[in-house]
Motif scaffolding. Structure first.
Motif, short mmCIF file in Angstrom:
data_model
loop_
_atom_site.label_atom_id
_atom_site.label_comp_id
_atom_site.label_asym_id
_atom_site.label_seq_id
_atom_site.Cartn_x
_atom_site.Cartn_y
_atom_site.Cartn_z
N ILE A 120 0.85 -1.18 0.00
CA ILE A 120 0.00 0.00 0.00
C ILE A 120 0.89 1.24 0.00
O ILE A 120 1.76 1.38 0.88
CB ILE A 120 -0.92 0.05 1.24
CG1 ILE A 120 -1.56 -1.31 1.50
CG2 ILE A 120 -1.95 1.15 1.09
CD1 ILE A 120 -2.47 -1.81 0.40
N ALA A 121 0.72 2.11 -0.96
CA ALA A 121 1.50 3.35 -1.03
C ALA A 121 0.66 4.51 -0.50
O ALA A 121 -0.52 4.63 -0.83
CB ALA A 121 1.92 3.63 -2.47
N GLU A 126 1.27 6.23 9.15
CA GLU A 126 0.88 5.71 10.46
C GLU A 126 -0.62 5.48 10.56
O GLU A 126 -1.06 4.47 11.13
CB GLU A 126 1.34 6.67 11.57
CG GLU A 126 2.85 6.83 11.66
CD GLU A 126 3.56 5.49 11.83
OE1 GLU A 126 3.05 4.65 12.60
OE2 GLU A 126 4.61 5.29 11.19
N VAL A 127 -1.41 6.39 10.01
CA VAL A 127 -2.87 6.20 10.02
C VAL A 127 -3.24 4.98 9.21
O VAL A 127 -4.11 4.19 9.60
CB VAL A 127 -3.58 7.46 9.47
CG1 VAL A 127 -5.06 7.19 9.24
CG2 VAL A 127 -3.39 8.64 10.42
N THR A 128 -2.58 4.79 8.08
CA THR A 128 -2.86 3.63 7.23
C THR A 128 -2.49 2.32 7.93
O THR A 128 -3.24 1.33 7.87
CB THR A 128 -2.10 3.75 5.90
OG1 THR A 128 -2.54 4.93 5.22
CG2 THR A 128 -2.36 2.54 5.01
N VAL A 139 -0.35 -5.95 5.77
CA VAL A 139 0.07 -5.35 4.51
C VAL A 139 1.42 -4.68 4.73
O VAL A 139 1.85 -4.46 5.86
CB VAL A 139 -0.94 -4.31 4.00
CG1 VAL A 139 -2.29 -4.95 3.67
CG2 VAL A 139 -1.11 -3.17 5.01
N LYS A 140 2.06 -4.31 3.64
CA LYS A 140 3.29 -3.53 3.70
C LYS A 140 2.94 -2.11 3.28
O LYS A 140 2.56 -1.88 2.13
CB LYS A 140 4.36 -4.11 2.78
CG LYS A 140 5.68 -3.34 2.85
CD LYS A 140 6.74 -3.96 1.92
CE LYS A 140 8.04 -3.17 2.03
NZ LYS A 140 9.08 -3.73 1.11
N ILE A 159 -3.53 2.10 -2.95
CA ILE A 159 -3.05 3.34 -2.34
C ILE A 159 -4.07 3.86 -1.33
O ILE A 159 -5.25 3.53 -1.39
CB ILE A 159 -2.78 4.45 -3.38
CG1 ILE A 159 -4.09 4.87 -4.08
CG2 ILE A 159 -1.74 4.01 -4.39
CD1 ILE A 159 -3.94 6.09 -4.97
N VAL A 160 -3.58 4.65 -0.39
CA VAL A 160 -4.44 5.45 0.47
C VAL A 160 -4.10 6.90 0.15
O VAL A 160 -2.97 7.35 0.35
CB VAL A 160 -4.21 5.15 1.97
CG1 VAL A 160 -4.96 6.17 2.84
CG2 VAL A 160 -4.70 3.74 2.29
#
Length: 291
Positions: A120-121, A126-128, A139-140, A159-160
């Motif tokens: 996940i990019a 930190e929130v993610t 996840v990474k 992505i987030v």
């Protein structure tokens, strides 16, 4: 610094909207493309341009007494700062922004749990991480330095990313599958500044005027005349913020009515007021509304 507050103005996407908000609130801030220290027509305020992502840190450290930044970056920092007021405005709109989980169209990912073991990019690392941890999904999460929308599917599986309208995500053929958090701009203050009586009062005065300018954006004033015998029909039509002001006129058979309405309701309300007997209807803009 005695009798002066150091105020952080967000540099970047929020900068122009923030300067426009201050102007509506009564302050003119003048920027120079080569300087990080804008001038302001208030001798009790010293401004500094700071990236929104770093604002909480400099406020927490006492470098700044107060600053404007998204509550997302405050949460991301994990720092404890005082939130004085929320101010719902963004680069393009007067709405909250959303950090969303987005995946490539046709990827087969439909929910967060489908991303087990994936990359996940995001800028909001930190929130993610907490979002996926709360769901029990491993996840990474990789920090993205920008242009996050172009990374899937080659450089990341999902992505987030922050969005106001979702148009950029759609343009890059990404589908939103969840909202990670909503965010809006906050005026924040350091603990030391808030414990100083003069600085606290100054910061709260700035907050009051910024809040008043925000609250006025979506509202308009409306004034009209009506025969006294038809007044109740007019009052029944008006969805007033507070009770309308009723004033006597030189002709005792008529009264004047003054009120505040949500701008989006005016197009429906004015024809109904006219039908109820109102005359001389005038709509006017508002600069500030102090509730």
């Amino acid at each position: 610094m005695a009798n002066k507050i150091r105020l952080g103005i967000p540099k970047g996407s929020l900068q122009d909207a923030t300067l426009a908000l201050f102007k509506r609130a009564g302050w003119n801030i003048y920027t120079d493309g080569r300087s990080y220290f804008p001038s302001i027509d208030d001798k009790e305020i010293e401004c500094m341009l700071i990236r929104a992502q770093e604002m909480a840190r400099y406020v927490d450290h006492g470098v700044l007494d107060a600053g404007l930044t998204g509550i997302d970056w405050v949460v991301e920092s994990g720092l404890k700062v005082n939130s004085i007021t929320s101010l719902t405005y963004a680069k393009q709109s007067r709405r909250k922004v959303r950090w969303v989980l987005a995946v490539p169209e046709g990827s087969g990912f439909e929910k967060a749990e489908d991303l087990e073991g994936k990359i996940i990019a995001t800028e909001l690392v930190e929130v993610t991480k907490r979002y996926f941890a709360d769901k029990g999904v491993n996840v990474k999460v990789e920090f993205s330095w920008g242009a996050t929308e172009v990374k899937p599917p080659m450089l990341a599986d999902a992505i987030v990313e922050v969005t106001e309208t979702g148009s950029s995500l759609k343009a890059n053929r990404l589908t939103i599958i969840d909202t990670v958090m909503e965010s809006e701009t906050h005026l924040i203050a350091s603990q030391s500044a808030y414990e100083d009586e003069w600085k606290r009062e100054k910061i709260e005065s700035v907050a009051l005027m910024l809040r008043a300018a925000i609250d006025a954006q979506a509202q308009v004033g409306l004034m009209l005349n009506v025969q006294r015998q038809h007044l109740q029909r007019i009052l029944d039509v008006l969805p007033a913020l507070n009770s309308p002001t009723i004033s006597e006129l030189s002709n005792p058979a008529f009264v004047a009515v003054n009120t505040i309405l949500e701008e989006t309701t005016v197009r429906d309300v004015i024809p109904r007021l006219k039908a109820a007997g109102a005359t001389g209807i005038v709509e006017y803009p508002l600069n500030k509304v102090v509730l």
